[in-house]
Design a protein around this motif. Structure first.
Motif, PDB file in Angstrom:
ATOM      1  N   MET A 141      12.051 -17.565  -4.355  1.00 14.51           N
ATOM      2  CA  MET A 141      12.634 -16.742  -5.431  1.00 14.51           C
ATOM      3  C   MET A 141      11.447 -15.694  -5.471  1.00 14.51           C
ATOM      4  SD  MET A 141      13.700 -18.151  -9.036  1.00 14.51           S
ATOM      5  CE  MET A 141      12.071 -17.697 -10.402  1.00 14.51           C
ATOM      6  N   LYS A 142      11.170 -14.236  -6.065  1.00 17.18           N
ATOM      7  CA  LYS A 142      10.646 -13.884  -5.824  1.00 17.18           C
ATOM      8  C   LYS A 142      10.121 -13.812  -7.746  1.00 17.18           C
ATOM      9  CE  LYS A 142       7.965  -9.740  -3.708  1.00 17.18           C
ATOM     10  NZ  LYS A 142       8.492  -8.990  -2.880  1.00 17.18           N
ATOM     11  N   PRO A 143       9.019 -13.864  -8.252  1.00 17.30           N
ATOM     12  CA  PRO A 143       8.845 -13.571  -9.310  1.00 17.30           C
ATOM     13  C   PRO A 143       9.320 -12.070 -10.091  1.00 17.30           C
ATOM     14  CG  PRO A 143       6.762 -13.963  -8.383  1.00 17.30           C
ATOM     15  CD  PRO A 143       7.605 -13.831  -7.191  1.00 17.30           C
ATOM     16  N   THR A 144       9.878 -12.380 -11.205  1.00 15.07           N
ATOM     17  CA  THR A 144       9.939 -10.453 -11.626  1.00 15.07           C
ATOM     18  C   THR A 144       8.462 -10.262 -12.582  1.00 15.07           C
ATOM     19  OG1 THR A 144      11.740 -11.422 -11.562  1.00 15.07           O
ATOM     20  CG2 THR A 144      10.703  -9.466 -13.228  1.00 15.07           C
ATOM     21  N   LEU A 145       7.633  -9.364 -12.369  1.00 12.22           N
ATOM     22  CA  LEU A 145       6.722  -8.542 -13.047  1.00 12.22           C
ATOM     23  C   LEU A 145       6.853  -7.225 -13.851  1.00 12.22           C
ATOM     24  CD1 LEU A 145       3.765  -8.081 -13.223  1.00 12.22           C
ATOM     25  CD2 LEU A 145       3.736  -6.652 -11.656  1.00 12.22           C
ATOM     26  N   LEU A 146       7.268  -7.277 -15.069  1.00  9.14           N
ATOM     27  CA  LEU A 146       7.374  -6.092 -16.273  1.00  9.14           C
ATOM     28  C   LEU A 146       6.057  -5.680 -16.022  1.00  9.14           C
ATOM     29  CD1 LEU A 146       9.249  -4.845 -17.625  1.00  9.14           C
ATOM     30  CD2 LEU A 146       9.169  -5.967 -19.569  1.00  9.14           C
ATOM     31  N   VAL A 147       6.280  -4.175 -15.786  1.00 11.09           N
ATOM     32  CA  VAL A 147       5.470  -3.068 -15.968  1.00 11.09           C
ATOM     33  C   VAL A 147       5.958  -2.563 -17.103  1.00 11.09           C
ATOM     34  CG1 VAL A 147       3.916  -1.612 -14.618  1.00 11.09           C
ATOM     35  CG2 VAL A 147       4.423  -3.464 -13.753  1.00 11.09           C
ATOM     36  N   VAL A 148       4.709  -2.367 -18.071  1.00 11.44           N
ATOM     37  CA  VAL A 148       5.136  -1.068 -18.953  1.00 11.44           C
ATOM     38  C   VAL A 148       4.357  -0.777 -19.083  1.00 11.44           C
ATOM     39  CG1 VAL A 148       5.696  -1.092 -21.763  1.00 11.44           C
ATOM     40  CG2 VAL A 148       5.952  -3.297 -19.983  1.00 11.44           C
ATOM     41  N   ASP A 149       4.406   0.938 -19.643  1.00 13.18           N
ATOM     42  CA  ASP A 149       3.711   2.300 -19.836  1.00 13.18           C
ATOM     43  C   ASP A 149       4.288   3.114 -19.741  1.00 13.18           C
ATOM     44  OD1 ASP A 149       1.803   4.600 -18.380  1.00 13.18           O
ATOM     45  OD2 ASP A 149       0.077   2.842 -17.440  1.00 13.18           O
ATOM     46  N   ASP A 150       4.204   4.513 -20.286  1.00 14.68           N
ATOM     47  CA  ASP A 150       4.356   5.586 -21.346  1.00 14.68           C
ATOM     48  C   ASP A 150       4.306   6.974 -19.800  1.00 14.68           C
ATOM     49  OD1 ASP A 150       2.081   6.121 -21.397  1.00 14.68           O
ATOM     50  OD2 ASP A 150       2.936   7.251 -24.082  1.00 14.68           O
ATOM     51  N   LYS A 151       3.669   6.522 -18.635  1.00  7.02           N
ATOM     52  CA  LYS A 151       3.653   7.343 -17.438  1.00  7.02           C
ATOM     53  C   LYS A 151       4.191   7.323 -16.067  1.00  7.02           C
ATOM     54  CE  LYS A 151      -0.662   8.479 -19.521  1.00  7.02           C
ATOM     55  NZ  LYS A 151      -0.506   7.792 -20.801  1.00  7.02           N
ATOM     56  N   PRO A 152       5.014   7.951 -16.575  1.00  5.54           N
ATOM     57  CA  PRO A 152       6.192   7.790 -15.006  1.00  5.54           C
ATOM     58  C   PRO A 152       5.482   7.697 -13.585  1.00  5.54           C
ATOM     59  CG  PRO A 152       7.200   9.481 -15.945  1.00  5.54           C
ATOM     60  CD  PRO A 152       5.024   8.787 -16.986  1.00  5.54           C
ATOM     61  N   ASN A 153       4.199   8.165 -13.885  1.00  7.20           N
ATOM     62  CA  ASN A 153       3.892   8.569 -12.265  1.00  7.20           C
ATOM     63  C   ASN A 153       2.728   7.493 -12.409  1.00  7.20           C
ATOM     64  OD1 ASN A 153       1.479   9.300 -14.161  1.00  7.20           O
ATOM     65  ND2 ASN A 153       0.978  10.329 -13.039  1.00  7.20           N
ATOM     66  N   MET A 154       2.268   6.802 -13.567  1.00  9.24           N
ATOM     67  CA  MET A 154       1.470   5.228 -13.108  1.00  9.24           C
ATOM     68  C   MET A 154       2.269   3.915 -12.451  1.00  9.24           C
ATOM     69  SD  MET A 154      -1.450   4.068 -13.599  1.00  9.24           S
ATOM     70  CE  MET A 154      -2.490   4.224 -13.864  1.00  9.24           C
ATOM     71  N   LEU A 155       3.894   4.394 -13.395  1.00  6.03           N
ATOM     72  CA  LEU A 155       4.463   3.027 -13.201  1.00  6.03           C
ATOM     73  C   LEU A 155       5.282   3.511 -11.644  1.00  6.03           C
ATOM     74  CD1 LEU A 155       7.112   3.732 -16.238  1.00  6.03           C
ATOM     75  CD2 LEU A 155       5.602   1.550 -15.607  1.00  6.03           C
ATOM     76  N   SER A 156       5.269   4.436 -10.656  1.00  4.49           N
ATOM     77  CA  SER A 156       5.149   4.632  -9.926  1.00  4.49           C
ATOM     78  C   SER A 156       4.106   3.921  -8.573  1.00  4.49           C
ATOM     79  CB  SER A 156       5.656   5.862  -9.327  1.00  4.49           C
ATOM     80  OG  SER A 156       6.028   6.377  -8.374  1.00  4.49           O
ATOM     81  N   LEU A 157       2.857   4.506  -9.468  1.00  4.33           N
ATOM     82  CA  LEU A 157       1.877   3.905  -8.539  1.00  4.33           C
ATOM     83  C   LEU A 157       1.864   2.531  -8.589  1.00  4.33           C
ATOM     84  CD1 LEU A 157      -0.365   4.075  -7.034  1.00  4.33           C
ATOM     85  CD2 LEU A 157      -1.982   3.902  -9.550  1.00  4.33           C
ATOM     86  N   LEU A 158       1.708   1.785  -9.759  1.00  4.37           N
ATOM     87  CA  LEU A 158       1.804   0.224 -10.231  1.00  4.37           C
ATOM     88  C   LEU A 158       2.844  -0.336  -8.890  1.00  4.37           C
ATOM     89  CD1 LEU A 158       1.093  -0.060 -13.527  1.00  4.37           C
ATOM     90  CD2 LEU A 158      -0.684  -0.744 -11.901  1.00  4.37           C
ATOM     91  N   SER A 159       4.113  -0.161  -9.284  1.00  2.00           N
ATOM     92  CA  SER A 159       5.281  -0.269  -8.825  1.00  2.00           C
ATOM     93  C   SER A 159       4.849  -0.760  -7.167  1.00  2.00           C
ATOM     94  CB  SER A 159       6.551   0.500  -8.827  1.00  2.00           C
ATOM     95  OG  SER A 159       6.661  -0.077 -10.170  1.00  2.00           O
TER      96      SER A 159
END
Length: 158
Positions: free
Chosen positions: A1-19
């Motif tokens: 099972m792959k664990p789930t990571l919740l990434v929280v940021d209000d900037k879409p480009n940062m969410l994309s980069l972190l993903s």
């Protein structure tokens, strides 16, 4: 099972980069603020939260306190471009697993997230084994864990 990571940021480009940086370590789910993050936590089993400090609808410390009130064992990593000693101390005293400053080194971030995910998986496994003592009731979702807690409290009463 792959664990789930919740990434929280209000900037879409940062969410994309972190993903992109973290998708090899976990199934990455994103939220663009505190309210959305809380909604994700209500409906999904999250093993770790990586959250920005400053966002338009609140801050990461608010989310940390809300998570500690309901999901005590979910590791929380606070991330900020506005690093101060006071913020780091407040985050760690509030129960944060770790603290990351922006700009971040991708390898260092991945290492911190993977350590937090391992701790989060261990906590979920412990909760699941605890939940099996209720016989035919099965489930490790937050709602079921609250139900188990209620059952334990009222079981001894008439």
């Amino acid at each position: 099972m792959k664990p789930t990571l919740l990434v929280v940021d209000d900037k879409p480009n940062m969410l994309s980069l972190l993903s992109k940086v973290l998708r090899g370590s976990a199934r990455v789910v994103t939220a663009r603020g505190v309210g959305t993050a809380l909604a994700v936590l209500e409906r999904e089993q999250v093993h770790t939260v990586l959250c920005d400090l400053r966002m338009t609808d609140g801050d990461g410390l608010e989310l940390l306190h809300a998570i500690r009130a309901r999901w005590q064992d979910v590791p929380f990593i606070l991330m900020t471009a506005y690093a101060t000693v006071a913020t780091a101390v407040h985050a760690m005293q509030g129960g944060a697993f770790d603290y990351v400053t922006k700009p971040f080194d991708a390898d260092v971030l991945k290492d911190k997230v993977e350590r937090a995910l391992a701790q989060g998986l261990t906590s979920v496994e412990a909760r699941s084994s605890e939940a099996t003592r209720f016989g035919p009731l099965v489930g490790g979702a937050p709602a079921m864990l609250r139900a188990y807690s209620t059952i334990e409290r009222v079981a001894a009463s008439d």
